[in-house]
Design a protein around this motif. Structure first.
Motif, mmCIF file in Angstrom:
data_model
loop_
_atom_site.group_PDB
_atom_site.id
_atom_site.type_symbol
_atom_site.label_atom_id
_atom_site.label_comp_id
_atom_site.label_asym_id
_atom_site.label_seq_id
_atom_site.Cartn_x
_atom_site.Cartn_y
_atom_site.Cartn_z
ATOM 1 N N GLY A 1 0.803 -1.205 0.000
ATOM 2 C CA GLY A 1 0.000 0.000 0.000
ATOM 3 C C GLY A 1 0.846 1.270 0.000
ATOM 4 O O GLY A 1 0.331 2.359 -0.226
ATOM 5 N N ARG A 2 2.147 1.138 0.270
ATOM 6 C CA ARG A 2 3.035 2.302 0.294
ATOM 7 C C ARG A 2 4.263 2.079 -0.587
ATOM 8 O O ARG A 2 4.725 2.988 -1.240
ATOM 9 N N ILE A 3 4.787 0.862 -0.580
ATOM 10 C CA ILE A 3 6.041 0.546 -1.277
ATOM 11 C C ILE A 3 5.843 -0.708 -2.127
ATOM 12 O O ILE A 3 5.206 -1.671 -1.693
ATOM 13 N N ILE A 4 6.430 -0.676 -3.328
ATOM 14 C CA ILE A 4 6.429 -1.862 -4.193
ATOM 15 C C ILE A 4 7.755 -2.568 -3.954
ATOM 16 O O ILE A 4 8.811 -1.942 -3.924
ATOM 17 N N ARG A 5 7.691 -3.871 -3.766
ATOM 18 C CA ARG A 5 8.910 -4.662 -3.570
ATOM 19 C C ARG A 5 9.055 -5.638 -4.731
ATOM 20 O O ARG A 5 8.120 -6.332 -5.080
ATOM 21 N N LEU A 6 10.248 -5.687 -5.289
ATOM 22 C CA LEU A 6 10.568 -6.642 -6.344
ATOM 23 C C LEU A 6 11.576 -7.613 -5.771
ATOM 24 O O LEU A 6 12.668 -7.221 -5.373
ATOM 25 N N ILE A 7 11.201 -8.881 -5.708
ATOM 26 C CA ILE A 7 12.074 -9.921 -5.163
ATOM 27 C C ILE A 7 12.649 -10.713 -6.344
ATOM 28 O O ILE A 7 11.911 -11.252 -7.159
ATOM 29 N N PHE A 8 13.970 -10.782 -6.390
ATOM 30 C CA PHE A 8 14.662 -11.520 -7.442
ATOM 31 C C PHE A 8 14.857 -12.966 -7.000
ATOM 32 O O PHE A 8 15.514 -13.209 -5.989
ATOM 33 N N PRO A 9 14.326 -13.922 -7.750
ATOM 34 C CA PRO A 9 14.561 -15.320 -7.380
ATOM 35 C C PRO A 9 16.001 -15.723 -7.667
ATOM 36 O O PRO A 9 16.673 -15.113 -8.501
ATOM 37 N N VAL A 10 16.452 -16.743 -6.971
ATOM 38 C CA VAL A 10 17.793 -17.272 -7.239
ATOM 39 C C VAL A 10 17.753 -17.917 -8.621
ATOM 40 O O VAL A 10 16.821 -18.638 -8.960
ATOM 41 N N LEU A 11 18.753 -17.632 -9.429
ATOM 42 C CA LEU A 11 18.782 -18.168 -10.791
ATOM 43 C C LEU A 11 19.216 -19.628 -10.785
ATOM 44 O O LEU A 11 20.160 -19.998 -10.095
ATOM 45 N N THR A 12 18.523 -20.414 -11.588
ATOM 46 C CA THR A 12 18.927 -21.808 -11.755
ATOM 47 C C THR A 12 20.087 -21.859 -12.741
ATOM 48 O O THR A 12 20.317 -20.898 -13.490
ATOM 49 N N GLU A 13 20.785 -22.968 -12.766
ATOM 50 C CA GLU A 13 21.909 -23.139 -13.698
ATOM 51 C C GLU A 13 21.422 -22.991 -15.144
ATOM 52 O O GLU A 13 22.074 -22.357 -15.970
ATOM 53 N N GLU A 14 20.247 -23.566 -15.424
ATOM 54 C CA GLU A 14 19.696 -23.499 -16.779
ATOM 55 C C GLU A 14 19.402 -22.052 -17.177
ATOM 56 O O GLU A 14 19.724 -21.613 -18.285
ATOM 57 N N ARG A 15 18.812 -21.292 -16.252
ATOM 58 C CA ARG A 15 18.492 -19.888 -16.533
ATOM 59 C C ARG A 15 19.775 -19.062 -16.716
ATOM 60 O O ARG A 15 19.837 -18.182 -17.566
ATOM 61 N N ARG A 16 20.796 -19.370 -15.936
ATOM 62 C CA ARG A 16 22.076 -18.670 -16.082
ATOM 63 C C ARG A 16 22.653 -18.893 -17.478
ATOM 64 O O ARG A 16 23.176 -17.979 -18.099
ATOM 65 N N ARG A 17 22.544 -20.129 -17.957
ATOM 66 C CA ARG A 17 23.060 -20.430 -19.290
ATOM 67 C C ARG A 17 22.262 -19.696 -20.372
ATOM 68 O O ARG A 17 22.839 -19.224 -21.359
ATOM 69 N N GLU A 18 20.939 -19.585 -20.181
ATOM 70 C CA GLU A 18 20.109 -18.842 -21.138
ATOM 71 C C GLU A 18 20.523 -17.379 -21.175
ATOM 72 O O GLU A 18 20.644 -16.783 -22.251
#
Length: 189
Positions: free
Chosen positions: A99-116
């Protein structure tokens, strides 16, 4: 041929190369590497009373933790619009607000996503190199025209061609280093 014209063509060529390098830098800043990076929000615009306005011009964006960004809107009534714009951008982060602040949480990257993402990095590098080669071709075409018109001798043309190659080689080395650094950053766990 006068050196002024030669220098103007070389300066124009360097400016084109600088534009390519700066574009690559901005693309690399936006790429997500598992850590919170406020630059991923640079391209997000919010409909602010009928005017598309960049999110970073209507809020404070801060890295609260290693994997969290907070967005504090200056006009709280725009919170829902901003959250919607972030969700529509599909950044691969979870978005929540209290209601006051937007939070963006970054998920931990998987090995597959890192390669992409590493493949994306290489693809962006290749696009940069294509743009650089195009700038080289344009500069060489200018020199060929001057040679054809008799304003430049064969020896001057050969020297200019070598100068162009030296310049582009130094820029290619620079972008290769940028790519290697970005890949290293992405592959870090």
């Amino acid at each position: 041929m006068d050196n002024v014209m030669l220098q103007e063509i070389l300066d124009s060529f360097k400016q084109d190369l600088d534009k390519s390098v700066n574009h690559l830098k901005s693309e690399y800043q936006i790429l997500r590497a598992g850590r919170a990076n406020p630059h991923i929000l640079d391209r997000i615009t919010v409909d602010y009373y009928g005017t598309p306005t960049p999110l970073n011009q209507m809020s404070n964006i801060a890295v609260a933790e290693a994997r969290m960004i907070t967005v504090s809107m200056w006009d709280i009534s725009m919170l829902k619009e901003a959250k919607k714009a972030i969700e529509v951008a599909d950044l691969g982060v979870s978005v929540s607000d209290d209601g006051r602040i937007i939070r963006l949480i970054f998920p931990v990257l998987t090995e597959e996503r890192r390669r992409e993402i590493a493949k994306q990095v290489k693809s962006l590098l290749e696009n940069c190199k294509i743009s650089m080669r195009s700038a080289r071709r344009d500069a060489l075409d200018m020199f060929k025209t001057l040679k054809k018109d008799g304003e430049m001798s064969e020896d001057e043309y050969a020297g200019a061609e070598k100068d162009i190659q030296k310049i582009i080689d130094s820029y290619v080395e620079k972008v290769d280093e940028m790519c290697a650094a970005k890949e290293k950053e992405i592959m870090e766990v």
